[in-house]
Design a protein around this motif. Sequence first.
Motif, PDB file in Angstrom:
ATOM      1  N   SER A 152       0.848  -1.181   0.000  1.00 43.99           N
ATOM      2  CA  SER A 152       0.000   0.000   0.000  1.00 43.99           C
ATOM      3  C   SER A 152       0.887   1.235   0.000  1.00 43.99           C
ATOM      4  O   SER A 152       2.087   1.160   0.295  1.00 43.99           O
ATOM      5  N   GLY A 153       0.309   2.360  -0.305  1.00 40.76           N
ATOM      6  CA  GLY A 153       1.060   3.594  -0.431  1.00 40.76           C
ATOM      7  C   GLY A 153       1.248   3.913  -1.896  1.00 40.76           C
ATOM      8  O   GLY A 153       0.575   3.384  -2.757  1.00 40.76           O
ATOM      9  N   GLY A 154       2.190   4.756  -2.185  1.00 45.54           N
ATOM     10  CA  GLY A 154       2.401   5.159  -3.560  1.00 45.54           C
ATOM     11  C   GLY A 154       1.540   6.347  -3.922  1.00 45.54           C
ATOM     12  O   GLY A 154       0.663   6.754  -3.164  1.00 45.54           O
ATOM     13  N   GLY A 155       1.784   6.894  -5.096  1.00 48.24           N
ATOM     14  CA  GLY A 155       1.010   8.036  -5.557  1.00 48.24           C
ATOM     15  C   GLY A 155       1.852   8.988  -6.365  1.00 48.24           C
ATOM     16  O   GLY A 155       2.972   8.665  -6.783  1.00 48.24           O
ATOM     17  N   LEU A 156       1.301  10.165  -6.579  1.00 47.39           N
ATOM     18  CA  LEU A 156       1.962  11.201  -7.356  1.00 47.39           C
ATOM     19  C   LEU A 156       2.445  12.297  -6.413  1.00 47.39           C
ATOM     20  O   LEU A 156       1.644  12.860  -5.651  1.00 47.39           O
ATOM     21  N   VAL A 157       3.742  12.571  -6.451  1.00 48.26           N
ATOM     22  CA  VAL A 157       4.326  13.590  -5.589  1.00 48.26           C
ATOM     23  C   VAL A 157       5.292  14.446  -6.401  1.00 48.26           C
ATOM     24  O   VAL A 157       5.714  14.068  -7.487  1.00 48.26           O
ATOM     25  N   GLN A 158       5.671  15.591  -5.826  1.00 52.45           N
ATOM     26  CA  GLN A 158       6.643  16.457  -6.476  1.00 52.45           C
ATOM     27  C   GLN A 158       8.057  16.087  -6.067  1.00 52.45           C
ATOM     28  O   GLN A 158       8.281  15.524  -4.980  1.00 52.45           O
ATOM     29  N   ALA A 159       8.997  16.397  -6.900  1.00 54.86           N
ATOM     30  CA  ALA A 159      10.397  16.146  -6.574  1.00 54.86           C
ATOM     31  C   ALA A 159      10.759  16.863  -5.280  1.00 54.86           C
ATOM     32  O   ALA A 159      10.328  17.990  -5.036  1.00 54.86           O
TER      33      ALA A 159
END
Length: 128
Positions: A7-14
């Motif tokens: 679980s976890g993950g996703g879209l993030v910024q640098a």
Amino acid sequence: QAQVVESGGGLVQAGSSLRLSCTASGRISNSYFYTMAWFRQAPGKERAFVAGVDYSGRRVEYAEPVQGRFSISRQSAENTGTIFLQMNSLKSEDTAIYYCAAKPGLKIEYNTGAYAQWGQGTRVTVSS
């Protein structure tokens, strides 16, 4: 047979952080003592080792690209193991599908063939 679920993950910024979790329950090769690890597979590339932890949680190993930025930890309970991957200072090159894996025995292995059970994968996308 053990079940492995991430679980976890996703879209993030640098530059930001993300935490992945994985739980393995059941037996592998008739044993509850197994090593767990994270691998990742970027588009067009082979699946590669990221970090691993032994049954006790005391021994950990990291691939060179993530050393100093990622941290793996483990919580073990009766018949289950849960590992976490804390990812800090994320870079665009960390974008990949991250897989959790488990293998019998105490040695942390870097090759995918050593791991008997795999999760379904969780996508991490880092935008620059």
